[in-house]
Design a protein around this motif. Sequence first.
Motif, PDB file in Angstrom:
ATOM      1  N   LEU A  34       0.887  -1.235   0.035  1.00 50.12           N
ATOM      2  CA  LEU A  34      -0.176   0.176  -0.059  1.00 50.12           C
ATOM      3  C   LEU A  34       0.897   1.273  -0.052  1.00 50.12           C
ATOM      4  O   LEU A  34       0.490   2.342  -0.711  1.00 50.12           O
ATOM      5  CB  LEU A  34      -1.001  -0.063   1.264  1.00 50.12           C
ATOM      6  N   THR A  38       0.439   4.011  -2.859  1.00 49.28           N
ATOM      7  CA  THR A  38       0.275   5.434  -2.425  1.00 49.28           C
ATOM      8  C   THR A  38       1.334   6.431  -2.855  1.00 49.28           C
ATOM      9  O   THR A  38       0.794   7.715  -3.138  1.00 49.28           O
ATOM     10  CB  THR A  38      -0.119   5.802  -0.861  1.00 49.28           C
ATOM     11  N   LEU A  41       0.357   6.987  -6.436  1.00 51.93           N
ATOM     12  CA  LEU A  41      -0.885   8.284  -6.357  1.00 51.93           C
ATOM     13  C   LEU A  41      -0.433   9.521  -6.118  1.00 51.93           C
ATOM     14  O   LEU A  41      -0.869  10.256  -6.830  1.00 51.93           O
ATOM     15  CB  LEU A  41      -1.992   7.596  -5.238  1.00 51.93           C
ATOM     16  N   ALA A  42       0.588   9.684  -5.026  1.00 47.83           N
ATOM     17  CA  ALA A  42       0.979  10.805  -4.868  1.00 47.83           C
ATOM     18  C   ALA A  42       1.684  11.712  -5.866  1.00 47.83           C
ATOM     19  O   ALA A  42       1.444  12.691  -6.141  1.00 47.83           O
ATOM     20  CB  ALA A  42       1.896  10.842  -3.694  1.00 47.83           C
ATOM     21  N   TYR A  45      -0.827  12.764  -7.988  1.00 42.15           N
ATOM     22  CA  TYR A  45      -1.513  13.765  -7.325  1.00 42.15           C
ATOM     23  C   TYR A  45      -0.753  15.294  -7.507  1.00 42.15           C
ATOM     24  O   TYR A  45      -1.451  16.358  -7.607  1.00 42.15           O
ATOM     25  CB  TYR A  45      -1.672  13.533  -5.828  1.00 42.15           C
ATOM     26  N   VAL A  53     -10.090   6.850  -5.496  1.00 39.71           N
ATOM     27  CA  VAL A  53      -9.906   5.626  -5.138  1.00 39.71           C
ATOM     28  C   VAL A  53     -11.102   4.597  -4.859  1.00 39.71           C
ATOM     29  O   VAL A  53     -11.939   5.391  -4.321  1.00 39.71           O
ATOM     30  CB  VAL A  53      -8.876   5.252  -3.948  1.00 39.71           C
ATOM     31  N   SER A  55     -11.993   1.360  -3.225  1.00 42.49           N
ATOM     32  CA  SER A  55     -11.222   0.156  -2.371  1.00 42.49           C
ATOM     33  C   SER A  55     -12.234  -0.701  -2.005  1.00 42.49           C
ATOM     34  O   SER A  55     -13.132  -0.649  -1.188  1.00 42.49           O
ATOM     35  CB  SER A  55     -10.291   0.809  -1.415  1.00 42.49           C
ATOM     36  N   TRP A  93      -6.288   3.711   4.720  1.00 40.24           N
ATOM     37  CA  TRP A  93      -6.194   4.580   3.425  1.00 40.24           C
ATOM     38  C   TRP A  93      -5.870   5.973   4.032  1.00 40.24           C
ATOM     39  O   TRP A  93      -5.141   6.647   3.424  1.00 40.24           O
ATOM     40  CB  TRP A  93      -7.417   4.619   2.548  1.00 40.24           C
ATOM     41  N   ALA A  96      -2.385   5.948   5.052  1.00 38.46           N
ATOM     42  CA  ALA A  96      -1.401   5.887   3.830  1.00 38.46           C
ATOM     43  C   ALA A  96      -1.528   7.268   3.139  1.00 38.46           C
ATOM     44  O   ALA A  96      -0.355   7.614   2.724  1.00 38.46           O
ATOM     45  CB  ALA A  96      -1.692   4.671   3.152  1.00 38.46           C
ATOM     46  N   LEU A  97      -2.482   7.795   2.784  1.00 41.05           N
ATOM     47  CA  LEU A  97      -2.398   8.723   1.880  1.00 41.05           C
ATOM     48  C   LEU A  97      -1.961  10.108   2.823  1.00 41.05           C
ATOM     49  O   LEU A  97      -1.328  11.023   2.180  1.00 41.05           O
ATOM     50  CB  LEU A  97      -3.927   9.271   1.489  1.00 41.05           C
ATOM     51  N   HIS A 100       1.501  11.193   2.594  1.00 40.92           N
ATOM     52  CA  HIS A 100       1.882  12.231   1.476  1.00 40.92           C
ATOM     53  C   HIS A 100       1.308  13.650   1.691  1.00 40.92           C
ATOM     54  O   HIS A 100       1.017  14.139   0.395  1.00 40.92           O
ATOM     55  CB  HIS A 100       1.677  11.368   0.018  1.00 40.92           C
ATOM     56  N   ALA A 104      -8.012  12.086   2.859  1.00 39.85           N
ATOM     57  CA  ALA A 104      -8.785  11.199   1.971  1.00 39.85           C
ATOM     58  C   ALA A 104     -10.296  11.420   2.440  1.00 39.85           C
ATOM     59  O   ALA A 104     -10.420  12.011   3.545  1.00 39.85           O
ATOM     60  CB  ALA A 104      -8.404   9.688   2.595  1.00 39.85           C
TER      61      ALA A 104
END
Length: 374
Positions: A34, A38, A41-42, A45, A53, A55, A93, A96-97, A100, A104
Amino acid sequence: MNTPRLADFRRIVVKVGSSLLVDANAGNCDESWLAALTADLAALYDDRRNLIVVSSGAIALGRAVLKLPNGPLKLEDSQAAAAVGQIALARTWTEALSRHHITAGQVLVTLGDTEERRRYLNARSTIDKLLEWRAVPVINENDTVATSEIRYGDNDRLAARVATMMSADLLVLLSDVDGLYDAPPDTVPTARHLPLVERITPAIEAMAGAAGSELSRGGMQTKLEAAKIAIAAGTHMVIASGRLEHPLRAIAEGARCTWFLAAGNPVTARKKWIAGSLEPKGTLTIDAGAVAALRRGNSLLPVGVVRVDGGFARGDAVIIRGPDGAEIGRGLCAYDADDAQKIKGRSSTDIASILGFNGRAEIVHRDNLVVGLA
Ligand code: GLU
């Protein structure tokens, strides 16, 4: 035709399956996988892409927390397991997000929220708002309340509906396989991988076996269903392996995957849908100033509406006519006919005092408007 690059897309929906996110033996999230996802994804972004997302994993995590025995669960058991697991999933999530510096937002939807137009408009506005705030919506099916008739049951099709609802230009299905093969690759060594599918023919459908892995509901068939939904609405789709470290970066670097290319762009397809496939339920007659504003690409505000005819509900399609009665366009009205009557000719800032609730400033938002029909 050349296959596209991830950098070509502006709004991307990434669907993550349970079998990637949840370690079947340990019953918890695979944190290092994960973290790599991420990071990918970052990077998108930070490149100003809009990300959504979808999930899975609520049921799988819930059954681990509750120590439920292996094997299929009854519907009510999986719904109750999802109630437990969704908390863990959302927390995973968020954490994890946030590493960065990305916020979320959890959105739980059912089939009805994407099929019924009023709820569709509402879900769409909420997710749009999150994107405007630069948050990343993390979406799952609302498993705890969805009865068998109103369940998606698989997140592949849910992700496709979300992608088309949000006019995404790309849907990425991260899977435990790296795309579509003309025969099951695990049992047929000569199976050929298809890098690009331009049309879903019966021959393509025949290639999709029903097999899914232990944790995920969707096999290749639900992925093809998702592809049909996506490409009909102008959203491209790619099935790629989530088993790779940095799975999104891998796609960008040319890893094996299967692209399904849509013919038009999402706006055109959505506008075609508004223009062609809905039965208009009423008419809004607008003044010359509003006609000019619409032709410049603006939304229709209540102040420009001079007359409301017909009985329509919020989210229904209406015809928009100019002062001489000529059709200017069509759109989905954000108010029902009674409320539209009350706010016509009035400033948007008066909506709350007239209706008693804080409705949208636009009576027909430009995203829900097609101007320039014959
Ligand atoms: N909504 C289900 C969950 O989060 C998963 C459905 C699917 O994997 O397709 O557990």
